[in-house]
Design a protein around this motif. Structure first.
Motif, short mmCIF file in Angstrom:
data_model
loop_
_atom_site.label_atom_id
_atom_site.label_comp_id
_atom_site.label_asym_id
_atom_site.label_seq_id
_atom_site.Cartn_x
_atom_site.Cartn_y
_atom_site.Cartn_z
N VAL A 84 -10.21 21.44 0.45
CA VAL A 84 -8.89 21.58 -0.15
C VAL A 84 -8.89 20.76 -1.43
CG1 VAL A 84 -6.40 21.25 0.17
CG2 VAL A 84 -7.85 21.79 2.14
N THR A 85 -8.50 21.38 -2.54
CA THR A 85 -8.65 20.67 -3.81
C THR A 85 -7.46 20.90 -4.74
OG1 THR A 85 -10.14 20.28 -5.70
CG2 THR A 85 -9.90 22.56 -4.92
N THR A 86 -7.26 19.96 -5.63
CA THR A 86 -6.39 20.15 -6.78
C THR A 86 -7.29 20.50 -7.97
OG1 THR A 86 -6.55 17.90 -7.62
CG2 THR A 86 -4.88 18.30 -5.95
N THR A 87 -6.68 20.88 -9.06
CA THR A 87 -7.39 20.90 -10.33
C THR A 87 -7.38 19.49 -10.89
OG1 THR A 87 -5.39 21.33 -11.60
CG2 THR A 87 -6.62 23.26 -10.79
N PRO A 88 -8.24 19.18 -11.85
CA PRO A 88 -8.16 17.85 -12.48
C PRO A 88 -6.79 17.60 -13.09
CG PRO A 88 -10.22 18.94 -13.07
CD PRO A 88 -9.40 19.96 -12.35
N GLU A 89 -6.20 18.62 -13.69
CA GLU A 89 -4.90 18.46 -14.33
C GLU A 89 -3.81 18.12 -13.31
OE1 GLU A 89 -7.59 20.92 -16.79
OE2 GLU A 89 -6.93 21.05 -14.70
N VAL A 118 0.84 -1.19 0.00
CA VAL A 118 0.00 0.00 0.00
C VAL A 118 0.88 1.24 0.00
CG1 VAL A 118 -1.80 1.27 1.21
CG2 VAL A 118 -1.81 -1.24 1.24
N LEU A 119 0.67 2.10 -0.98
CA LEU A 119 1.40 3.35 -1.11
C LEU A 119 0.82 4.41 -0.16
CD1 LEU A 119 1.40 3.08 -4.92
CD2 LEU A 119 3.51 3.61 -3.69
N PRO A 120 1.56 5.49 0.11
CA PRO A 120 1.01 6.57 0.92
C PRO A 120 -0.26 7.15 0.29
CG PRO A 120 3.39 6.81 0.69
CD PRO A 120 2.97 5.71 -0.25
N THR A 121 -1.21 7.48 1.13
CA THR A 121 -2.50 8.01 0.66
C THR A 121 -2.33 9.39 0.03
OG1 THR A 121 -3.67 6.81 2.40
CG2 THR A 121 -4.84 8.64 1.35
N GLN A 122 -2.93 9.55 -1.15
CA GLN A 122 -3.05 10.88 -1.76
C GLN A 122 -4.35 11.48 -1.23
OE1 GLN A 122 -1.15 12.90 -3.47
NE2 GLN A 122 -2.78 14.40 -3.62
N SER A 123 -4.23 12.26 -0.16
CA SER A 123 -5.42 12.72 0.56
C SER A 123 -6.16 13.83 -0.16
CB SER A 123 -5.03 13.19 1.97
OG SER A 123 -4.58 12.10 2.74
N VAL A 124 -5.46 14.69 -0.86
CA VAL A 124 -6.11 15.81 -1.55
C VAL A 124 -6.44 15.39 -2.97
CG1 VAL A 124 -5.89 18.18 -2.33
CG2 VAL A 124 -4.89 17.49 -0.13
N GLY A 125 -7.72 15.45 -3.30
CA GLY A 125 -8.17 15.07 -4.63
C GLY A 125 -8.79 16.24 -5.36
N CYS A 126 -9.57 15.93 -6.39
CA CYS A 126 -10.24 16.95 -7.19
C CYS A 126 -11.65 17.15 -6.64
CB CYS A 126 -10.28 16.52 -8.65
SG CYS A 126 -11.04 17.76 -9.72
N SER A 127 -11.81 18.21 -5.87
CA SER A 127 -13.07 18.47 -5.17
C SER A 127 -13.68 19.80 -5.58
CB SER A 127 -12.85 18.44 -3.65
OG SER A 127 -12.34 17.21 -3.23
N ASN A 187 -13.19 12.27 -8.21
CA ASN A 187 -11.90 11.79 -8.73
C ASN A 187 -12.03 10.80 -9.87
OD1 ASN A 187 -10.47 13.23 -6.75
ND2 ASN A 187 -10.34 11.49 -5.36
N VAL A 188 -13.21 10.22 -10.04
CA VAL A 188 -13.34 9.04 -10.90
C VAL A 188 -12.85 9.29 -12.32
CG1 VAL A 188 -14.98 7.45 -11.96
CG2 VAL A 188 -15.22 8.04 -9.55
N SER A 189 -13.35 10.34 -12.97
CA SER A 189 -12.99 10.56 -14.37
C SER A 189 -11.50 10.84 -14.53
CB SER A 189 -13.82 11.71 -14.96
OG SER A 189 -13.65 12.89 -14.19
N VAL A 190 -10.91 11.56 -13.58
CA VAL A 190 -9.48 11.85 -13.64
C VAL A 190 -8.68 10.56 -13.49
CG1 VAL A 190 -7.57 13.09 -12.57
CG2 VAL A 190 -9.82 14.17 -12.74
N LEU A 191 -9.09 9.71 -12.56
CA LEU A 191 -8.35 8.47 -12.31
C LEU A 191 -8.50 7.48 -13.46
CD1 LEU A 191 -9.08 8.04 -8.50
CD2 LEU A 191 -7.04 8.99 -9.61
#
Length: 272
Positions: free
Chosen positions: A87-92, A68-77, A122-126
């Motif tokens: 707290v959000t990233t952009t999709p890019e 298991v890799l470290p959790t990417q806690s901040v997603g695209c919200s 996050n689904v479409s980005v992932l």
């Protein structure tokens, strides 16, 4: 096959990556930090993601090679931007982060990656990230979301299942099972989705109607939650966690057993 010395990627020294089993599965948790109504903390998706992963690790076979890799806690919200605390990233940006992490997995010689996602935004980005990793690094990449892998028959509810998509009965229940001290049940009510009325006059615009409307959280309910959170119990949460762990364990096991090398062979066949 001997069990790996740890279940967590970051606990291995670098020489250990040179001798991993060929069918090792890397698991990348991707979550979010975003508002979940007035009764839940902004950590919900991260807390639930880590809870599902931890429960899954308890039920998989000891010799299943999973890291298991470290959790990417901040997603695209971005659909929750109107609410402070999100707290959000952009999709890019999320796409770039996940693609970079997947590239690191591939460089370590691991050819199987399961993304465990806990946020619908996050689904479409992932999906794009998994395809990019397949193309650029020829690895088997799977995008899995615990909430879309079903639930126990006894907990299926037509209204809650369709409209209770954010901080409703199920997410509130899982949080009661994992971190009850962070749940304010005195503020947990039936957050009725405005879409319940709109869907009657525009059913083809529903999320499952083939032409879904782009929405933000405040469009569905001004409190930022949708679903009947007042129905939540820790017992329901435990049932959901157990079910999710069983489904996720079956997925990880199948990914480890899958003939990825043959499936991903880069040979084109000519006909005629």
């Amino acid at each position: 096959m001997a069990p790996l010395p740890t279940r967590y990627w970051q606990d291995l020294p670098w020489p250990a990556f040179k001798t991993l089993p060929a069918n090792t599965v890397a698991v990348l948790p991707v979550a979010s930090i975003e508002q979940h109504g007035p009764h839940l903390p902004v950590s919900v998706d991260t807390t639930i993601n880590q809870g599902v992963v931890a429960r899954t690790l308890k039920v998989i076979p000891d010799d299943l090679p999973v890291l298991v890799l470290p959790t990417q806690s901040v997603g695209c919200s971005v659909e929750h931007l109107r609410f402070p605390g999100t707290v959000t990233t952009t999709p890019e940006t999320l796409l770039a982060i996940v693609a970079d992490m997947g590239a690191s997995v591939a460089r370590a010689g691991v050819k199987r990656l399961v993304i465990v996602n806990s946020h619908g935004g996050n689904v479409s980005v992932l999906d794009i990230a998994c395809r990019r990793l397949r193309i650029q690094h020829n690895i088997l990449a799977v995008n899995a979301m615990w909430a879309r892998m079903g639930k126990p028959d006894a907990l299926k509810d037509e209204v809650e299942g369709r409209y209770g998509i954010h901080a409703g009965r199920d997410e509130t229940s899982v949080m009661l099972a994992l971190t009850p001290h962070l749940v304010h049940m005195d503020k947990a009510v039936n957050f009725v989705s405005r879409w319940q009325g709109v869907s009657n006059v525009a059913p083809r615009m529903a999320p499952d109607g083939g032409a879904p409307l782009a929405w933000q959280a405040q469009d569905l309910n001004p409190a930022g939650a949708v679903g009947d959170a007042s129905l939540a119990t820790a017992e329901i949460g435990e049932q959901l966690l157990d079910f999710a762990a069983e489904r996720m364990a079956a997925l990880w096991t199948q990914v480890a057993a899958f003939d990825a090398e043959s499936f991903l062979a880069n040979e084109l066949s000519a006909h005629g």
